[in-house]
Write a protein that holds these residues in place. Structure first.
Motif, PDB file in Angstrom:
ATOM      1  N   PHE A 132      -4.485   4.404  -3.337  1.00  0.00           N
ATOM      2  CA  PHE A 132      -5.900   4.770  -3.265  1.00  0.00           C
ATOM      3  C   PHE A 132      -6.006   6.268  -3.507  1.00  0.00           C
ATOM      4  O   PHE A 132      -5.521   7.078  -2.719  1.00  0.00           O
ATOM      5  N   SER A 139       1.465   5.156  -0.352  1.00  0.00           N
ATOM      6  CA  SER A 139       0.900   6.504  -0.372  1.00  0.00           C
ATOM      7  C   SER A 139       2.034   7.448  -0.744  1.00  0.00           C
ATOM      8  O   SER A 139       3.141   7.023  -1.001  1.00  0.00           O
ATOM      9  N   GLN A 162      -2.557   4.190  14.175  1.00  0.00           N
ATOM     10  CA  GLN A 162      -1.578   3.105  14.274  1.00  0.00           C
ATOM     11  C   GLN A 162      -1.300   2.657  15.708  1.00  0.00           C
ATOM     12  O   GLN A 162      -0.197   2.292  16.067  1.00  0.00           O
ATOM     13  N   LEU A 172       0.874  -1.171   0.000  1.00  0.00           N
ATOM     14  CA  LEU A 172       0.000   0.000   0.000  1.00  0.00           C
ATOM     15  C   LEU A 172       0.912   1.222   0.000  1.00  0.00           C
ATOM     16  O   LEU A 172       1.578   1.518   0.996  1.00  0.00           O
ATOM     17  N   ILE A 211       6.379   9.458   3.511  1.00  0.00           N
ATOM     18  CA  ILE A 211       7.785   9.054   3.639  1.00  0.00           C
ATOM     19  C   ILE A 211       7.885   7.555   3.921  1.00  0.00           C
ATOM     20  O   ILE A 211       8.809   6.874   3.481  1.00  0.00           O
ATOM     21  N   ASP A 212       6.906   7.028   4.664  1.00  0.00           N
ATOM     22  CA  ASP A 212       7.041   5.673   5.200  1.00  0.00           C
ATOM     23  C   ASP A 212       6.861   4.553   4.186  1.00  0.00           C
ATOM     24  O   ASP A 212       7.685   3.632   4.112  1.00  0.00           O
ATOM     25  N   SER A 213       5.761   4.616   3.441  1.00  0.00           N
ATOM     26  CA  SER A 213       5.442   3.433   2.623  1.00  0.00           C
ATOM     27  C   SER A 213       6.466   3.153   1.510  1.00  0.00           C
ATOM     28  O   SER A 213       6.673   1.978   1.182  1.00  0.00           O
ATOM     29  N   ARG A 242      -9.137   2.708   6.169  1.00  0.00           N
ATOM     30  CA  ARG A 242      -8.042   1.739   6.079  1.00  0.00           C
ATOM     31  C   ARG A 242      -8.581   0.320   5.877  1.00  0.00           C
ATOM     32  O   ARG A 242      -8.004  -0.473   5.129  1.00  0.00           O
TER      33      ARG A 242
HETATM   34  P1  ATP Z   1       3.352   7.155   4.679  1.00  0.00           P
HETATM   35  O1  ATP Z   1       2.988   6.193   5.744  1.00  0.00           O
HETATM   36  O2  ATP Z   1       3.739   6.541   3.406  1.00  0.00           O
HETATM   37  O3  ATP Z   1       4.324   8.172   5.167  1.00  0.00           O
HETATM   38  P2  ATP Z   1       1.118   8.560   5.366  1.00  0.00           P
HETATM   39  O4  ATP Z   1       1.851   8.933   6.593  1.00  0.00           O
HETATM   40  O5  ATP Z   1       0.328   9.532   4.576  1.00  0.00           O
HETATM   41  O6  ATP Z   1       2.087   7.932   4.353  1.00  0.00           O
HETATM   42  P3  ATP Z   1      -0.390   6.918   7.028  1.00  0.00           P
HETATM   43  O7  ATP Z   1      -1.552   7.713   7.334  1.00  0.00           O
HETATM   44  O8  ATP Z   1       0.731   6.813   7.996  1.00  0.00           O
HETATM   45  O9  ATP Z   1       0.193   7.347   5.655  1.00  0.00           O
HETATM   46  O10 ATP Z   1      -0.890   5.501   6.580  1.00  0.00           O
HETATM   47  C1  ATP Z   1      -0.309   4.294   7.012  1.00  0.00           C
HETATM   48  C2  ATP Z   1      -0.102   3.353   5.842  1.00  0.00           C
HETATM   49  O11 ATP Z   1      -1.332   3.094   5.151  1.00  0.00           O
HETATM   50  C3  ATP Z   1       0.834   3.914   4.780  1.00  0.00           C
HETATM   51  O12 ATP Z   1       2.168   3.704   5.132  1.00  0.00           O
HETATM   52  C4  ATP Z   1       0.424   3.136   3.564  1.00  0.00           C
HETATM   53  O13 ATP Z   1       0.986   1.841   3.579  1.00  0.00           O
HETATM   54  C5  ATP Z   1      -1.091   3.010   3.749  1.00  0.00           C
HETATM   55  N1  ATP Z   1      -1.789   4.119   3.076  1.00  0.00           N
HETATM   56  C6  ATP Z   1      -2.293   5.236   3.609  1.00  0.00           C
HETATM   57  N2  ATP Z   1      -2.879   6.004   2.679  1.00  0.00           N
HETATM   58  C7  ATP Z   1      -2.776   5.342   1.507  1.00  0.00           C
HETATM   59  C8  ATP Z   1      -3.179   5.599   0.156  1.00  0.00           C
HETATM   60  N3  ATP Z   1      -3.848   6.697  -0.183  1.00  0.00           N
HETATM   61  N4  ATP Z   1      -2.874   4.674  -0.787  1.00  0.00           N
HETATM   62  C9  ATP Z   1      -2.183   3.567  -0.477  1.00  0.00           C
HETATM   63  N5  ATP Z   1      -1.775   3.269   0.777  1.00  0.00           N
HETATM   64  C10 ATP Z   1      -2.063   4.131   1.763  1.00  0.00           C
END
Ligand code: ATP
Ligand code: MG
Length: 398
Positions: free
Chosen positions: A213, A189, A300, A187, A192-194, A269
């Protein structure tokens, strides 16, 4: 045209017992793929090593490309030569002269590794014979031997078929070759993390496809463009990756307008996980990957993570789970995704995010909320409108 030998070392594959050949073949295939643009390169597997024959003028470019291939521990550019003391010493002398103005107190040593045990000298004897010939030629110019603190190391690998001499080593990514552990769906986004979690699974031998998404109706095309660029950067480490883009606005609007505000993020989610599950099955993926890390944001917490992953039977891999933001950022910089991730995007908080998100979801309340909107219908509809991008085809994007 001068030919050089690329000496490619791998580490973890060596631990794989009977499966070793499978891992080695996968790595050879990935190396050939990474170097596909160079004509006439030959890649061979010899006992415990992979060798490449390349023209001198493209050797350095090849090494740079190989630093993107998971499974490689290190790479050297060397020369294949007869295992003869005089010839190797002569080569050593010319390499030292090339690299240094031999004058002020240069320390050097020879290091031989001998996998051809029928060779009539031990490694130590070989070091001594070659080293003393080099000393004879260059001691008067300031050269000394220092085994522990050498400025210059002449390495010699005596294998069953050939002997290779080199004076350089570039570190690789290590880990396992992509494709040796199967496929997963990440998944992804624009954060920075994913991208970091996606990369982590690649270095464990998985080919990683990604799903984004997308809510461009409300947030614009910027998020989409950013994720495509991130996916493209990540695909350099594997090749053959796909990005699935799922239209998510109808689902988000429906949750926002019908469900309890505090549950929104977890409900979004859960829908992402359900859709990802279907896409993973359709595309032969055996697990989902996310960039979640315990306690990073309200969605989380341990309770919320459990309330999300229970909608799928599939394994959910969260390689960042115990990492803090600082470590994640260092990783993102190293793999080249950080600068894209921090580009500013319109913030969805004002439109879709709750003011007080729950940190302790109860599954029965989430299920009650899910009775308040037609999630199955919306999910089926979103799945009919998925865009599939073959990342190898997007050469111009980054
Ligand atoms: P990231 O975690 O990449 O820094 P973020 O901080 O915007 O992005 P979180 O809100 O921390 O995302 O979401 C946790 C995880 O859920 C993400 O690391 C990612 O794996 C998944 N996720 C969140 N939003 C999306 C999206 N729009 N499309 C795909 N995956 C998503
Ligand atoms: Mg995050």
């Amino acid at each position: 045209m001068e030919i050089r030998t690329l000496l490619i070392r791998y580490d973890e594959i060596g631990l794989k017992g009977k499966n070793r050949r499978h891992f080695e073949n996968q790595l050879v295939q990935n190396i050939r793929y990474a170097l596909r643009d160079f004509q006439g390169i030959k890649i061979d597997k010899i006992h415990g090593r992979i060798l490449g024959r390349v023209n001198l003028d493209c050797a350095k470019k090849c090494v740079t490309l190989l630093t993107f291939v998971p499974g490689i521990a290190s790479i050297s550019i060397g020369r294949s030569i007869e295992p003869d003391f005089d010839k190797i010493a002569e080569l050593g002398i010319s390499l030292i002269k090339d690299k240094f103005q031999v004058s002020d107190a240069l320390k050097f040593c020879v290091r031989t590794r001998r996998s051809n045990k029928s060779f009539p000298f031990t490694s130590k004897e070989f070091d001594f014979e070659v080293g003393s010939r080099i000393m004879e030629a260059l001691a008067s110019k300031g050269l000394t031997v220092n085994i522990n603190h050498a400025d210059f190391i002449l390495e010699v690998e005596i294998g069953p078929q050939e002997t290779i001499v080199f004076d350089n080593r570039v570190s690789g990514l290590s880990g396992l070759p992509v494709g040796s552990s199967g496929q997963v769906l990440s998944l992804l986004s624009g954060g920075i993390d994913s991208p970091v979690s996606t990369f982590k699974l690649m270095t464990r031998g998985c080919r990683v496809h990604s799903v984004f998404f997308d809510n461009r109706k409300f947030l614009g095309r910027g998020g989409y463009d950013k994720v495509v660029r991130l996916a493209k950067i990540l695909n350099r480490y594997q090749g053959g990756g796909k990005l699935f883009v799922v239209p998510f606005q109808d689902i988000q609007v429906s949750i926002r307008d019908n469900c309890h505000e505090m549950n929104r993020i977890v409900l979004y989610r859960r829908m992402m996980y359900r859709i990802a599950h279907v896409l993973a099955e359709l595309n032969n993926c055996n697990g989902l990957v996310t960039g979640e890390s315990v306690g990073q944001v309200a969605s989380q917490t341990l309770k919320n993570l459990a309330a999300v992953s229970c909608v799928t039977q599939m394994s959910v891999f969260r390689p960042l789970i115990g990492m803090n933001k600082h470590e994640i950022i260092l990783n993102a910089k190293k793999i080249g995704t950080y600068d894209v991730s921090i580009e500013v995007q319109p913030d969805c908080c004002s439109v879709f995010m709750p003011i007080n998100p729950t940190t302790r979801s109860k599954i029965k309340y989430l299920e009650l909320d899910e009775k308040l909107f037609p999630w199955e219908e919306l999910m089926a509809h979103a799945l009919t409108a998925v865009e599939t991008i073959n990342l190898d085809d997007l050469n111009s994007v980054v």
